[in-house]
Design an enzyme around this catalytic site. Structure first.
Site, short mmCIF file in Angstrom:
data_model
loop_
_atom_site.label_atom_id
_atom_site.label_comp_id
_atom_site.label_asym_id
_atom_site.label_seq_id
_atom_site.Cartn_x
_atom_site.Cartn_y
_atom_site.Cartn_z
N HIS A 146 2.56 11.91 2.37
CA HIS A 146 3.24 11.35 1.19
C HIS A 146 2.49 10.11 0.71
CE1 HIS A 146 6.48 10.24 -1.51
NE2 HIS A 146 6.48 9.04 -0.99
N THR A 147 2.28 10.03 -0.58
CA THR A 147 1.69 8.84 -1.20
C THR A 147 2.70 8.29 -2.20
OG1 THR A 147 -0.51 9.83 -1.01
CG2 THR A 147 -0.29 7.98 -2.52
N GLY B 148 -0.61 3.56 -12.64
CA GLY B 148 -1.70 3.55 -13.60
C GLY B 148 -2.72 2.47 -13.32
N GLY C 164 -4.34 2.22 -10.32
CA GLY C 164 -5.23 2.66 -9.26
C GLY C 164 -4.78 2.29 -7.86
N LEU C 165 -3.51 1.95 -7.71
CA LEU C 165 -3.01 1.52 -6.41
C LEU C 165 -3.00 2.66 -5.39
CD1 LEU C 165 -0.02 -0.69 -7.61
CD2 LEU C 165 -2.34 -1.42 -6.98
N CYS D 237 -0.19 16.02 1.20
CA CYS D 237 0.28 15.42 -0.05
C CYS D 237 -0.59 15.90 -1.21
CB CYS D 237 0.21 13.90 0.07
SG CYS D 237 0.51 13.03 -1.47
#
Length: 113
Positions: free
Chosen positions: A59-60, A68, A70-71, A94
């Protein structure tokens, strides 16, 4: 070393940022967290396979208010770097991780075969 380890030092990303970002690996919780100014803003949950050779990235998550930026990519990249350093493979359960690898071919060799 404690169960909580900071890895990679400051996160390096293309966009200029005035925030202090680091990634920590919490092995007890089986989680990598991206911290911005010491607050969690993204994470990857994983399970280690029984043989200890594969991280199953399950899971992310990224803070919806910060999406949005880029984390998620930054924390997933840190996980792959960790796997490279520890000679581990990745199972991309994921869907985000699978998409990340499609866009970042340099990490394909680290996928479980």
């Amino acid at each position: 070393q404690g169960m909580l380890a900071r890895i990679l030092g400051p996160v390096r990303r293309r966009a200029m940022s005035t925030f202090a970002e680091t990634v920590e690996h919490d092995a007890a919780a089986q989680k990598f967290r991206l911290l911005r100014d010491s607050k969690p803003v993204a994470h990857v949950d994983y399970a280690m396979t029984a043989d200890g050779k594969v991280l199953d990235l399950q899971h992310t998550w990224a803070d919806p208010a910060l999406r949005g930026q880029g984390l998620a990519a930054a924390v997933v990249s840190a996980v792959f770097t960790h796997c490279k350093e520890k000679d581990l493979k990745v199972r991309p359960t994921c869907s985000y991780v699978g998409t990340f690898v499609d866009k970042n071919a340099e990490w394909r060799d680290f996928l479980e075969r």
